[in-house]
Design a protein around this motif. Structure first.
Motif, PDB file in Angstrom:
ATOM      1  N   SER A  98       0.826  -1.211   0.000  1.00  0.00           N
ATOM      2  CA  SER A  98       0.000   0.000   0.000  1.00  0.00           C
ATOM      3  C   SER A  98       0.861   1.262   0.000  1.00  0.00           C
ATOM      4  N   ASN A  99       0.564   2.145  -0.954  1.00  0.00           N
ATOM      5  CA  ASN A  99       1.180   3.471  -1.045  1.00  0.00           C
ATOM      6  C   ASN A  99       2.687   3.445  -1.246  1.00  0.00           C
ATOM      7  N   ALA A 100       3.219   2.365  -1.816  1.00  0.00           N
ATOM      8  CA  ALA A 100       4.660   2.309  -2.074  1.00  0.00           C
ATOM      9  C   ALA A 100       5.105   3.446  -2.994  1.00  0.00           C
ATOM     10  N   HIS A 101       4.211   3.889  -3.874  1.00  0.00           N
ATOM     11  CA  HIS A 101       4.563   4.965  -4.807  1.00  0.00           C
ATOM     12  C   HIS A 101       4.704   6.308  -4.109  1.00  0.00           C
ATOM     13  N   HIS A 102       4.272   6.411  -2.856  1.00  0.00           N
ATOM     14  CA  HIS A 102       4.425   7.641  -2.082  1.00  0.00           C
ATOM     15  C   HIS A 102       5.486   7.521  -0.984  1.00  0.00           C
ATOM     16  N   CYS A 103       5.949   6.318  -0.727  1.00  0.00           N
ATOM     17  CA  CYS A 103       6.760   6.070   0.467  1.00  0.00           C
ATOM     18  C   CYS A 103       8.259   6.207   0.209  1.00  0.00           C
ATOM     19  N   HIS A 104       8.983   6.425   1.307  1.00  0.00           N
ATOM     20  CA  HIS A 104      10.427   6.622   1.250  1.00  0.00           C
ATOM     21  C   HIS A 104      11.201   5.353   1.611  1.00  0.00           C
ATOM     22  N   PHE A 105      10.692   4.580   2.556  1.00  0.00           N
ATOM     23  CA  PHE A 105      11.373   3.366   3.014  1.00  0.00           C
ATOM     24  C   PHE A 105      10.371   2.226   3.127  1.00  0.00           C
ATOM     25  N   GLY A 106      10.917   1.018   3.126  1.00  0.00           N
ATOM     26  CA  GLY A 106      10.118  -0.162   3.412  1.00  0.00           C
ATOM     27  C   GLY A 106      10.870  -1.072   4.359  1.00  0.00           C
ATOM     28  N   ILE A 107      10.142  -1.750   5.236  1.00  0.00           N
ATOM     29  CA  ILE A 107      10.717  -2.846   6.011  1.00  0.00           C
ATOM     30  C   ILE A 107      10.354  -4.115   5.258  1.00  0.00           C
ATOM     31  N   VAL A 108      11.360  -4.741   4.652  1.00  0.00           N
ATOM     32  CA  VAL A 108      11.136  -5.819   3.692  1.00  0.00           C
ATOM     33  C   VAL A 108      11.570  -7.149   4.308  1.00  0.00           C
ATOM     34  N   LEU A 109      10.658  -8.104   4.300  1.00  0.00           N
ATOM     35  CA  LEU A 109      10.951  -9.449   4.774  1.00  0.00           C
ATOM     36  C   LEU A 109      11.607 -10.237   3.648  1.00  0.00           C
ATOM     37  N   VAL A 110      12.799 -10.760   3.912  1.00  0.00           N
ATOM     38  CA  VAL A 110      13.578 -11.459   2.882  1.00  0.00           C
ATOM     39  C   VAL A 110      14.098 -12.775   3.440  1.00  0.00           C
ATOM     40  N   ARG A 111      14.462 -13.658   2.532  1.00  0.00           N
ATOM     41  CA  ARG A 111      15.107 -14.906   2.941  1.00  0.00           C
ATOM     42  C   ARG A 111      16.612 -14.722   2.834  1.00  0.00           C
ATOM     43  N   THR A 112      17.301 -14.852   3.962  1.00  0.00           N
ATOM     44  CA  THR A 112      18.754 -14.662   3.988  1.00  0.00           C
ATOM     45  C   THR A 112      19.516 -15.972   4.102  1.00  0.00           C
ATOM     46  N   SER A 113      18.812 -17.079   4.259  1.00  0.00           N
ATOM     47  CA  SER A 113      19.427 -18.399   4.200  1.00  0.00           C
ATOM     48  C   SER A 113      18.396 -19.358   3.621  1.00  0.00           C
ATOM     49  N   PRO A 114      18.826 -20.469   3.049  1.00  0.00           N
ATOM     50  CA  PRO A 114      17.899 -21.381   2.378  1.00  0.00           C
ATOM     51  C   PRO A 114      16.793 -21.876   3.313  1.00  0.00           C
ATOM     52  N   ALA A 115      15.647 -22.158   2.708  1.00  0.00           N
ATOM     53  CA  ALA A 115      14.515 -22.671   3.480  1.00  0.00           C
ATOM     54  C   ALA A 115      14.862 -24.023   4.080  1.00  0.00           C
ATOM     55  N   ASP A 116      14.428 -24.235   5.304  1.00  0.00           N
ATOM     56  CA  ASP A 116      14.661 -25.486   6.017  1.00  0.00           C
ATOM     57  C   ASP A 116      13.337 -26.234   6.114  1.00  0.00           C
ATOM     58  N   PRO A 117      13.233 -27.425   5.484  1.00  0.00           N
ATOM     59  CA  PRO A 117      11.952 -28.155   5.543  1.00  0.00           C
ATOM     60  C   PRO A 117      11.485 -28.431   6.963  1.00  0.00           C
ATOM     61  N   ALA A 118      12.435 -28.519   7.899  1.00  0.00           N
ATOM     62  CA  ALA A 118      12.059 -28.815   9.286  1.00  0.00           C
ATOM     63  C   ALA A 118      11.524 -27.590  10.013  1.00  0.00           C
ATOM     64  N   SER A 119      11.833 -26.393   9.495  1.00  0.00           N
ATOM     65  CA  SER A 119      11.367 -25.159  10.135  1.00  0.00           C
ATOM     66  C   SER A 119      11.166 -24.105   9.051  1.00  0.00           C
ATOM     67  N   ARG A 120       9.933 -23.963   8.570  1.00  0.00           N
ATOM     68  CA  ARG A 120       9.643 -23.048   7.467  1.00  0.00           C
ATOM     69  C   ARG A 120       9.901 -21.592   7.845  1.00  0.00           C
ATOM     70  N   HIS A 121       9.920 -21.288   9.138  1.00  0.00           N
ATOM     71  CA  HIS A 121      10.058 -19.905   9.581  1.00  0.00           C
ATOM     72  C   HIS A 121      11.510 -19.492   9.785  1.00  0.00           C
ATOM     73  N   ALA A 122      12.427 -20.440   9.645  1.00  0.00           N
ATOM     74  CA  ALA A 122      13.843 -20.122   9.833  1.00  0.00           C
ATOM     75  C   ALA A 122      14.407 -19.448   8.583  1.00  0.00           C
ATOM     76  N   GLY A 123      15.502 -18.678   8.776  1.00  0.00           N
ATOM     77  CA  GLY A 123      16.213 -18.103   7.642  1.00  0.00           C
ATOM     78  C   GLY A 123      15.627 -16.827   7.084  1.00  0.00           C
ATOM     79  N   LEU A 124      14.668 -16.208   7.804  1.00  0.00           N
ATOM     80  CA  LEU A 124      14.053 -14.966   7.342  1.00  0.00           C
ATOM     81  C   LEU A 124      14.626 -13.790   8.129  1.00  0.00           C
ATOM     82  N   SER A 125      14.782 -12.653   7.445  1.00  0.00           N
ATOM     83  CA  SER A 125      15.300 -11.442   8.080  1.00  0.00           C
ATOM     84  C   SER A 125      14.527 -10.243   7.542  1.00  0.00           C
ATOM     85  N   GLN A 126      14.679  -9.101   8.222  1.00  0.00           N
ATOM     86  CA  GLN A 126      14.061  -7.861   7.776  1.00  0.00           C
ATOM     87  C   GLN A 126      15.145  -6.838   7.433  1.00  0.00           C
ATOM     88  N   LEU A 127      14.945  -6.146   6.323  1.00  0.00           N
ATOM     89  CA  LEU A 127      15.851  -5.095   5.893  1.00  0.00           C
ATOM     90  C   LEU A 127      15.105  -3.773   5.789  1.00  0.00           C
TER      91      LEU A 127
END
Length: 316
Positions: A98-127
């Motif tokens: 929403s409103n990305a065309h007006h915004c200056h920054f975003g907090i973006v959820l990214v994958r910083t390490s490969p997905a782990d089948p045993a824990s789908r929530h692991a390896g995620l970071s925010q930039l």
């Protein structure tokens, strides 16, 4: 910027929404990005961004949902890898921003390490991503009335400085869950159709129609119950708690209520819905109908929210 409480912010937000004020561009930064920075940001990040947010000079966007992922954030594919200089190189896409065309920054959820089948929530970071960086494309996703509110944001090998990691690497799931408690629990999750409800209330009072008054009574009772639950979450946030399950419940029940307002008003009135109608009820009904598909989308779909509540209650 006055160090006010969540309850005080609630009062201001509620009045702005009830008046139909144009608040959406800035309040993401005020509502959740700022609190996230206070909780997880470095001192340099806070000193750089928080004064600008408090002054209304820096708008933030939420970079969570993706094509083919939607509300299932554990399945995101936008990735961030380190380059030789230690900076992050981001590639992927986010949608419903929403409103990305007006915004200056975003907090973006990214994958910083490969997905782990045993824990789908692991390896995620925010930039913390400056949306003016080279390699970022912002494409409009228009809604039914042609309005431009949602966007697709594409990251094509965008270099984000190393110092813009928010919180801990790999801690993205916990952080984004905390952020969503702010996003899902406020009055904006059940007051989107309040202008229609208020106009309908004036009509029902003027006509004295028994059917319309009965509908108004039922909707008002639901609204008051939702408000009490939402206020309790604001009080919990003031205590430093993260009421994720209750917030998901408010979002689910609140957006269901918003859609029901449209359906109930349409059922007991014969006013044609049109943005050009000379009747204010007809205009309010048309606007609510056109925006209704987005109510259950933003902040998480109802199906995902019910899964969160069920898991929190030990039912799945």
């Amino acid at each position: 910027g006055h160090e006010r409480s969540a309850m005080e912010r609630y009062a201001v937000t509620e009045e702005l929404l009830a008046a139909g004020a144009p608040v959406a561009a800035h309040w993401i930064a005020d509502r959740q990005s700022g609190p996230n920075l206070l909780r997880y940001g470095t001192e340099e990040q806070r000193e750089t961004l928080l004064p600008r947010i408090a002054a209304g000079e820096c708008f933030f966007v939420i970079g969570m949902s993706e094509p083919d992922s939607g509300s299932d954030l554990a399945s995101i594919r936008t990735r961030a890898t380190r380059n030789a200089a230690g900076d992050w190189v981001v590639s992927g896409a986010k949608v419903w921003t929403s409103n990305a065309h007006h915004c200056h920054f975003g907090i973006v959820l990214v994958r910083t390490s490969p997905a782990d089948p045993a824990s789908r929530h692991a390896g995620l970071s925010q930039l913390l991503v400056d949306l003016s960086l080279p390699g970022i494309g912002i494409n409009p996703i228009r809604i039914l009335d042609g309005g431009h509110h949602f966007n697709e944001v594409v990251f094509d090998d965008v270099v984000v400085p190393a110092g813009m990691l928010l919180g801990e690497e790999g801690g993205g799931w916990h952080q984004v869950t905390a952020e969503l408690a702010f996003e899902r629990s406020g009055p904006e999750r059940f007051l989107s159709t309040y202008p229609l409800l208020a106009e309908f209330g004036r009509r029902a009072a003027a006509t004295g129609d028994a059917g319309q008054l009965a509908v108004l009574g039922r909707l008002s009772a639901r609204l008051l119950a939702l408000r009490q639950l939402s206020l309790r979450i604001a009080a919990a946030l003031d205590r430093g708690e993260l009421p994720n399950i209750a917030a998901a419940l408010v979002k689910d029940v609140g957006t269901t209520f918003e859609a029901d307002v449209v359906d109930e008003v349409r059922r007991v009135t014969d006013v044609p819905a049109s943005l050009d109608s000379p009747d204010p009820l007809g205009r309010a009904l048309a606007e609510a109908q056109l925006h209704a598909p987005g109510y259950t989308l933003r902040g998480g779909t109802n199906e995902i929210l019910r899964g969160i509540v069920a898991r929190g209650l030990g039912l799945r």
